[in-house]
Design a protein around this motif. Structure first.
Motif, mmCIF file in Angstrom:
data_model
loop_
_atom_site.group_PDB
_atom_site.id
_atom_site.type_symbol
_atom_site.label_atom_id
_atom_site.label_comp_id
_atom_site.label_asym_id
_atom_site.label_seq_id
_atom_site.Cartn_x
_atom_site.Cartn_y
_atom_site.Cartn_z
ATOM 1 N N THR A 410 32.636 29.083 76.868
ATOM 2 C CA THR A 410 31.988 28.004 77.146
ATOM 3 C C THR A 410 32.343 26.564 76.030
ATOM 4 O O THR A 410 33.183 26.836 75.074
ATOM 5 C CB THR A 410 30.462 28.118 76.912
ATOM 6 N N GLU A 412 30.160 25.131 74.018
ATOM 7 C CA GLU A 412 29.429 25.692 72.690
ATOM 8 C C GLU A 412 30.518 26.829 71.780
ATOM 9 O O GLU A 412 30.615 26.566 70.689
ATOM 10 C CB GLU A 412 28.296 26.449 72.863
ATOM 11 N N LYS A 415 32.902 24.706 70.292
ATOM 12 C CA LYS A 415 32.339 23.922 68.699
ATOM 13 C C LYS A 415 32.246 25.077 67.812
ATOM 14 O O LYS A 415 32.486 24.659 66.562
ATOM 15 C CB LYS A 415 31.145 23.438 69.170
ATOM 16 N N GLN A 416 31.572 26.245 68.205
ATOM 17 C CA GLN A 416 31.769 27.198 67.053
ATOM 18 C C GLN A 416 33.141 27.535 66.347
ATOM 19 O O GLN A 416 33.126 27.745 65.275
ATOM 20 C CB GLN A 416 31.103 28.718 67.779
ATOM 21 N N MET A 447 24.140 24.967 64.181
ATOM 22 C CA MET A 447 25.205 25.527 64.603
ATOM 23 C C MET A 447 25.315 27.237 64.220
ATOM 24 O O MET A 447 25.499 28.062 64.991
ATOM 25 C CB MET A 447 26.315 24.862 64.485
ATOM 26 N N LYS A 450 22.417 29.209 65.219
ATOM 27 C CA LYS A 450 22.371 29.418 66.847
ATOM 28 C C LYS A 450 23.118 30.572 66.914
ATOM 29 O O LYS A 450 23.080 31.297 67.913
ATOM 30 C CB LYS A 450 22.923 28.368 67.556
ATOM 31 N N LYS A 451 24.626 30.438 66.244
ATOM 32 C CA LYS A 451 25.577 31.731 66.518
ATOM 33 C C LYS A 451 24.697 33.117 66.038
ATOM 34 O O LYS A 451 24.956 34.058 66.913
ATOM 35 C CB LYS A 451 26.837 31.468 65.872
#
Length: 454
Positions: A410, A412, A415-416, A447, A450-451
């Motif tokens: 994704t 996301e 970004k990670q 971030m 979230k991970k």
């Protein structure tokens, strides 16, 4: 076989030719001294400014034009480590005190006992000088045996070696550029060690590591009482590097006021301590480095344009490791061998899968990241072979193609991966990563949370 010692350079400044002859005769009894005589202060001062090798100064108090004490003050500004003895017929206590304040290491009255007293003083000076030489030699040996090797066989590395050889013997101002971890500090140290100043101090300072309010004191030193907490007079990095090399790393991190003062020092080769008014003439080489594009920093108003052009004496650009593919395995083997030796470990090799992994990875943290990965892998290995799983690295997303992604990959995830890459490159310095990605610190922490919550 006894090691032959370099003679100690002794300068005698005395306007009386008869007494000069007597002084020279007494001092020459010790064959470890190389003696030069001067009739007045002016030519001696000129010789010091031209980097004379003077180590001991014997000076008469009553000299024409510039007297002995005024000479001492000027000499100490140029060559702080010079051992000085004043010889005078003056027995006034105030004169003696003034002589010591001017920089004299000893004061000898002219009488029938002055020559034995002088020789005893010179003997003590000699011991100190030999000790200082020994310490310098040990420091030089230590530096030579630690990280002063440019490893690699790529065209880029060969060019770096050739450039170092060409510029090392000059005093040219050098700006070293390149990403974090490419080895800019190593190149600076190598330039110093190949130069004519190799036996003199090498003083590195990281601009990013010094708070802006303390930077000028660190660079230029301060007088006692210059600011709250300044309880003693202190030399700055410029004075510590006298005769040698000063390496200003991450120069783009200096604030604009410090940049203005640095520019003036580069132009005039003179510094003044904070809180003082005495000027100190500099005799040193300056090397600088940055991982930023200074021209971009100029356009953003964060770096002075005049200083930018002043630093363009000679620019050396160190390519990232991903552009020096031929060097990667050589460096990995070099770091492994160093680690084995330093930790008294029986050497062992990388297996084929580990080699493939090393070659495939893009090394965003460059040589610094490679060194850490190799050392960590040795510790994690079974001490028979370094395996792929011992190398705790993942494929850089910069090398990832769409074919490498599965259907669950994704935005996301992108970004990670980008965030993780920059955190690795900047050694988890959140402020630098936030500036580079133009996002806030809070966004980075959000971030990462979230991970971890996944």
């Amino acid at each position: 076989m006894t090691k032959k010692l370099t003679k100690i350079c002794v300068d005698i400044v005395e306007d009386d030719p008869v007494f000069t002859k007597m002084l020279k005769g007494a001092v020459s009894q010790n064959d470890s001294f190389e003696i030069t005589t001067w009739k007045s202060a002016e030519p001696f001062l000129d010789s010091i400014k031209d980097k004379a090798k003077s180590e001991i100064l014997i000076v008469d108090y009553n000299l024409p034009k510039i007297n002995g004490l005024d000479l001492l003050e000027q000499v100490k500004n140029v060559k702080a480590g010079l051992k000085c003895v004043v010889i005078s017929g003056q027995e006034d206590v105030e004169v003696v005190v003034k002589a010591y304040k001017s920089g004299a290491d000893d004061y000898i009255i002219k009488n029938e006992h002055c020559f034995p007293e002088l020789m005893n003083t010179l003997k003590n000076f000699s011991k100190n000088i030999e000790l200082e030489r020994e310490v310098k030699a040990l420091k030089n040996k230590f530096v030579n045996n630690n990280d002063i090797k440019i490893v690699g066989e790529s065209k880029a590395t060969d060019l770096i070696k050739k450039l170092i050889e060409k510029i090392a013997k000059t005093d040219l101002l050098v700006l070293i550029t390149g990403e974090s971890g490419v080895g800019k500090d190593l190149v600076a140290k190598k330039i110093h060690m190949e130069s004519n100043r190799a036996n003199a101090p090498y003083v590195p300072i990281n601009m990013a590591a010094i708070p802006s309010e303390l930077l000028e004191s660190e660079l230029f030193g301060h007088e006692k009482g210059a600011f709250t907490g300044a309880q003693n007079t202190r030399k700055g990095k410029f004075e510590e590097a006298q005769g040698g090399t000063l390496f200003l790393d991450e120069i783009a991190e200096m604030d604009l006021s410090a940049q203005a003062r640095l520019l003036r020092v580069l132009e005039e080769k003179i510094i003044t301590k904070l809180g003082g008014n005495k000027q100190v003439k500099l005799d040193l080489r300056i090397l600088t480095a940055t991982n930023k594009n200074l021209l971009d920093e100029v356009k953003r108003g964060k770096f002075r344009e005049d200083l930018y052009y002043r630093l363009q004496g000679f620019t050396m650009s160190i390519p990232p490791l991903r552009e020096r593919i031929e060097d990667i395995l050589l460096l990995a083997s070099y770091f492994a061998d160093r680690f084995f030796i330093n930790n008294n470990i029986q050497p062992f090799d990388f297996d084929n899968e580990a080699i493939k992994k090393i070659k495939k990875y893009s090394w965003p943290g460059n040589v610094r990241e490679l060194k850490s990965a190799v050392e960590r892998a040795i510790v994690l290995s079974d001490q028979k072979v370094i395996r792929s799983e011992d190398l705790q690295i993942v494929s850089s997303n910069s090398n990832m193609s769409f074919a490498d992604m599965n259907s669950t990959y994704t935005m996301e995830d992108h970004k990670q991966n980008i965030l993780e890459r920059y955190l690795r490159e900047y050694n988890n310095d959140v402020d630098k990563v936030a500036e580079k990605l133009e996002i806030g610190r809070a966004t980075i922490y959000r971030m990462l949370k979230k991970k971890n919550d996944r």
